[in-house]
Design an enzyme around this catalytic site. Sequence first.
Site, PDB file in Angstrom:
ATOM      1  N   LEU A  70      39.454  40.115  43.063  1.00 38.09           N
ATOM      2  CA  LEU A  70      38.075  39.787  42.711  1.00 38.09           C
ATOM      3  C   LEU A  70      37.185  40.901  43.248  1.00 38.09           C
ATOM      4  CD1 LEU A  70      37.758  35.987  43.690  1.00 38.09           C
ATOM      5  CD2 LEU A  70      37.966  36.924  41.379  1.00 38.09           C
ATOM      6  N   ASP A  71      36.078  41.172  42.555  1.00 37.78           N
ATOM      7  CA  ASP A  71      35.109  42.132  43.081  1.00 37.78           C
ATOM      8  C   ASP A  71      34.648  41.680  44.465  1.00 37.78           C
ATOM      9  OD1 ASP A  71      35.289  43.481  40.691  1.00 37.78           O
ATOM     10  OD2 ASP A  71      33.334  42.836  39.931  1.00 37.78           O
ATOM     11  N   ARG A  72      34.248  42.630  45.291  1.00 37.23           N
ATOM     12  CA  ARG A  72      33.856  42.320  46.668  1.00 37.23           C
ATOM     13  C   ARG A  72      32.763  41.253  46.723  1.00 37.23           C
ATOM     14  NH1 ARG A  72      30.126  44.309  50.464  1.00 37.23           N
ATOM     15  NH2 ARG A  72      29.282  45.782  48.947  1.00 37.23           N
TER      16      ARG A  72
END
Length: 243
Positions: A70-72
Amino acid sequence: MSFQPPVTLSDQDIAAVRSWIIHEDAHVIAFDKPSGLSSQGGRIQAHTLDDLLWAFARSNGKRPDLVHRLDRDTSGVILAGKTKPATAFLGKALQAKRFRKTYLALIESEPDPRGGEIDAHLLRQEVGRESHMRVVEEGTPGAQPSRTRYRTLSANDQGALIELEPMTGRMHQLRVHMAHIGRPLVGDARYGGALTFSGGAAPRLMLHASRLTFPHPEGETLTVEAPLPADFRALMDRAGLSL
């Protein structure tokens, strides 16, 4: 001599990653990742979720491995395999598009139409030390086909809550696709999203991986869900949006 993992974790680190568990069995472990935590790599000198998986290392040095990312700044469900066979099984299932991922997001105004499918080719570009994706014409060298389904769950003159389902797994896909139709996600400064919402500040990218359905290594299909984080719920409530 006892096994020493390559990452030193504090008691607080270990307690934190254990508190994020939303499902665990002999084969898989699912976490509710908080926003601001990188899945892997990352340029920020801080532990990633991948680092924190050493909290689950066994005496033989084996530990869980992430199956996807997942994106940060995206919160929500992320999955790891607890054994090499489980991780391999899940990786193949992901490649075969047998995972169904559902996200929730906030946008400034209701899309038109209220639901549909976005089909747009994406090209990855490096801008300084940052990676960006942009929509390009089909046939552009390096372009990847990508599709996203979306539907409006709640909307008013303050904003809208939408559900997103990626049919492909490109970097930043949901963010770029929604920006492409003129509805960038709230808090997404990189792709033109507003940093305020319903009269107040948006604390981060308002994108949450709420549900993941996948084939389990033992044969059944499993669904895991992550509840809405407090910051996401607070913005919904402020705008009078309901789920």
